[in-house]
Design an enzyme around this catalytic site. Structure first.
Site, PDB file in Angstrom:
ATOM      1  CB  ALA A  42     -21.135  -6.112   6.773  1.00 48.14           C
ATOM      2  CB  ILE A  68     -25.307 -16.006   6.697  1.00 44.94           C
ATOM      3  CG1 ILE A  68     -24.946 -15.867   8.184  1.00 44.94           C
ATOM      4  CG2 ILE A  68     -25.607 -17.467   6.345  1.00 44.94           C
ATOM      5  CD1 ILE A  68     -26.056 -16.275   9.145  1.00 44.94           C
ATOM      6  CB  THR A  72     -28.097 -13.271  -4.697  1.00 46.75           C
ATOM      7  OG1 THR A  72     -27.849 -12.566  -3.477  1.00 46.75           O
ATOM      8  CG2 THR A  72     -29.574 -13.645  -4.791  1.00 46.75           C
ATOM      9  CG  HIS A  74     -26.212  -9.006  -0.984  1.00 46.34           C
ATOM     10  ND1 HIS A  74     -26.120  -7.682  -1.351  1.00 46.34           N
ATOM     11  CD2 HIS A  74     -26.389  -9.006   0.361  1.00 46.34           C
ATOM     12  CE1 HIS A  74     -26.237  -6.921  -0.283  1.00 46.34           C
ATOM     13  NE2 HIS A  74     -26.400  -7.694   0.771  1.00 46.34           N
ATOM     14  CG  ASN A  98     -12.763  -7.447   9.669  1.00 51.46           C
ATOM     15  OD1 ASN A  98     -13.916  -7.553  10.076  1.00 51.46           O
ATOM     16  ND2 ASN A  98     -12.460  -7.494   8.386  1.00 51.46           N
ATOM     17  NE  ARG A 112     -15.910 -19.754  11.493  1.00 46.10           N
ATOM     18  CZ  ARG A 112     -16.200 -21.046  11.425  1.00 46.10           C
ATOM     19  NH1 ARG A 112     -17.294 -21.515  12.015  1.00 46.10           N
ATOM     20  NH2 ARG A 112     -15.406 -21.887  10.778  1.00 46.10           N
TER      21      ARG A 112
END
Length: 141
Positions: A42, A68, A72, A74, A98, A112
């Site tokens: 991404a 997902i 952490t 991240h 988006n 989704r």
């Protein structure tokens, strides 16, 4: 008709296949042509859109990917920075939908991504086309 670039981050390929199906169905239903390019994740999506915009070949863009939450920090970095990059490009005048999902778990992502449920891919395609129509309404393009 518009020529749309779909930029997909394939990190979760099975989920991206579902998103991509929704995007293509929405664009095909309206008679728009499209191409797809793949990036590693991404964070690379905004850069790919910026590079493609320089080519002048595309009228609108759809960003796709799935992030997902893990254990952490991240997740926050990828979610926030990919969204920030896409927003910067829209403020520069690009018509972008988006469709990068930022979710807590795979179950949320499946709901989704599935075009028979929430169809976020199809929604992203429609958002890109709506922004393109707005540009045209203002005589930009």
């Amino acid at each position: 008709m518009a020529h749309v670039l779909i930029v997909e981050a394939r990190f979760y390929s099975h989920l991206n296949d579902m998103l991509l199906d929704g995007v293509r169905s929405a664009l095909d239903a309206e008679g728009h042509s499209h191409e797809t390019v793949t990036v590693p994740g991404a964070l690379e999506v905004p850069a790919a859109i910026a590079l493609a915009a320089d080519s002048g070949r595309f009228d609108a863009y759809v960003a796709l990917g799935v992030v997902i939450r893990g254990e952490t920090y991240h997740f926050e970095v990828v979610s926030n920075e990919s969204a920030r990059g896409i927003m910067a490009l829209t403020l520069d005048g690009l018509a972008i939908g988006n469709g990068i999902l930022t979710v807590e778990n795979e179950e949320q992502a499946l709901a989704r991504a599935d075009k028979t449920r929430k169809d976020k891919g199809g929604e992203a395609a429609k958002a890109a086309l709506a922004m393109l129509a707005l540009k045209e309404q203002f005589g930009i393009g």
